[in-house]
Design a protein around this motif. Structure first.
Motif, PDB file in Angstrom:
ATOM      1  N   ASN A  72     -14.859  64.851   2.481  1.00  0.00           N
ATOM      2  CA  ASN A  72     -13.967  65.987   2.734  1.00  0.00           C
ATOM      3  C   ASN A  72     -12.592  65.776   2.128  1.00  0.00           C
ATOM      4  OD1 ASN A  72     -15.951  67.327   4.142  1.00  0.00           O
ATOM      5  ND2 ASN A  72     -15.243  66.675   6.161  1.00  0.00           N
ATOM      6  N   ARG A  78     -18.338  72.998  -2.838  1.00  0.00           N
ATOM      7  CA  ARG A  78     -19.689  72.644  -2.410  1.00  0.00           C
ATOM      8  C   ARG A  78     -20.710  73.308  -3.336  1.00  0.00           C
ATOM      9  NH1 ARG A  78     -18.345  68.590   1.243  1.00  0.00           N
ATOM     10  NH2 ARG A  78     -16.635  69.333   2.530  1.00  0.00           N
ATOM     11  N   THR A  80     -24.668  74.446  -3.290  1.00  0.00           N
ATOM     12  CA  THR A  80     -25.821  74.633  -2.402  1.00  0.00           C
ATOM     13  C   THR A  80     -27.141  74.537  -3.157  1.00  0.00           C
ATOM     14  OG1 THR A  80     -25.630  77.036  -2.670  1.00  0.00           O
ATOM     15  CG2 THR A  80     -24.504  76.041  -0.774  1.00  0.00           C
ATOM     16  N   TYR A 188     -23.274  65.724   0.836  1.00  0.00           N
ATOM     17  CA  TYR A 188     -22.164  66.235   0.020  1.00  0.00           C
ATOM     18  C   TYR A 188     -21.670  67.584   0.542  1.00  0.00           C
ATOM     19  CZ  TYR A 188     -19.827  67.895  -4.275  1.00  0.00           C
ATOM     20  OH  TYR A 188     -18.924  68.384  -5.186  1.00  0.00           O
ATOM     21  N   ASN A 189     -22.600  68.438   0.962  1.00  0.00           N
ATOM     22  CA  ASN A 189     -22.250  69.776   1.439  1.00  0.00           C
ATOM     23  C   ASN A 189     -21.877  69.811   2.920  1.00  0.00           C
ATOM     24  OD1 ASN A 189     -22.564  71.137  -1.034  1.00  0.00           O
ATOM     25  ND2 ASN A 189     -24.781  71.225  -0.771  1.00  0.00           N
ATOM     26  N   ASP A 190     -21.724  68.641   3.525  1.00  0.00           N
ATOM     27  CA  ASP A 190     -21.259  68.526   4.907  1.00  0.00           C
ATOM     28  C   ASP A 190     -22.236  69.124   5.913  1.00  0.00           C
ATOM     29  OD1 ASP A 190     -19.262  67.376   6.469  1.00  0.00           O
ATOM     30  OD2 ASP A 190     -18.162  69.253   6.715  1.00  0.00           O
TER      31      ASP A 190
END
Length: 250
Positions: A72, A78, A80, A188-190
């Motif tokens: 972060n 991001r 997807t 990576y995309n939390d």
């Protein structure tokens, strides 16, 4: 970004080790031809165990949080791609067959195997999600453990490997690389913790292995009199999630 590099190393290590162990097990199978090999359980069981321990281990929870904070801190955008890449390994099997590169099984048998693996994987993941109550890194819900995207990807990678290992090991390498990439982008995309991804990878692999082990029984009991099978993979969107559905007729 020391932990960012650790994630990449961890996922690449999983991919290399899984593939190396699979080749070793296949060599043993050619010598002894066993239907069930306990060695095949070592890697998926280890990944699942790591994820389960992470539910209570303060050290692994701290590592999860440290990775999240570092990502972060350095990442603003991001991607997807993981919503699509999770399906790429098993769709590749049908794509390769469509282009004339024949796999181990015909359409009927491989579709039964895929359907069985998907049912095992989906039931396992959804049951654990409802009982584990782990909050996602982005705080959107409490169904983070295990990662369903990663489970789907690694199930497909094992499916791709099993269907094409007799032609070239590179199909397996390609499948597991795509699966590892899916796991990476879930972090990576939390959307998931590292422990979620590890457990999902183990569940996906194990689901595909079980589907192959029990395929003769499934075929001879449920599909014994079914000579033909038609099927389709149908995309769906429910307003929140994008996915694929498997439709079969006999």
């Amino acid at each position: 970004m020391r932990h960012f590099k650790k994630i990449l190393f961890f996922l690449l290590f999983i991919t290399a080790h899984i593939f190396g162990q699979s080749i070793k097990n296949d060599s043993l199978q050619q010598q002894k031809n066993p239907r069930f090999k306990y060695q095949s359980l070592i890697i998926p069981a280890s990944l699942i165990t790591y994820g389960v321990i992470g539910l209570e281990s303060h050290q692994l929870k701290f590592l999860n949080s440290d990775i999240k904070n570092e990502i972060n801190e350095h990442i603003d955008t991001r991607f997807t791609i993981d919503d699509i890449s999770q399906y790429t390994p098993f769709l590749s099997v049908y794509g390769l067959n469509a282009f004339g590169i024949k796999g181990k099984h015909n359409f009927k048998d491989r579709t039964i195997i895929l359907g069985t693996a998907y049912l095992i994987m989906g039931a396992t993941v959804n049951t654990i999600k409802k009982t584990s109550n782990v909050e996602r890194p982005d705080g959107s819900s409490k169904n983070s453990f295990p990662s369903g995207h990663t489970a789907t990807a690694f199930m497909g990678a094992e499916f791709l490997y099993q269907e094409y290992k007799h032609i070239s090991p590179w199909y397996g390498i390609m499948g597991y690389t795509m699966a590892a990439g899916t796991g990476f982008f879930r972090i990576y995309n939390d959307r998931h913790w590292l422990t979620d991804v590890a457990a999902g990878a183990g569940i996906g692999m194990l689901s595909a292995k079980i589907a192959y082990w029990i395929h003769p029984f499934i075929k001879n009991t449920l599909f014994k009199d079914k000579e033909t099978m038609d099927g389709a993979i149908v995309p769906f969107y429910n307003g929140e999630q994008v996915g694929l559905g498997l439709s079969m007729s006999f």
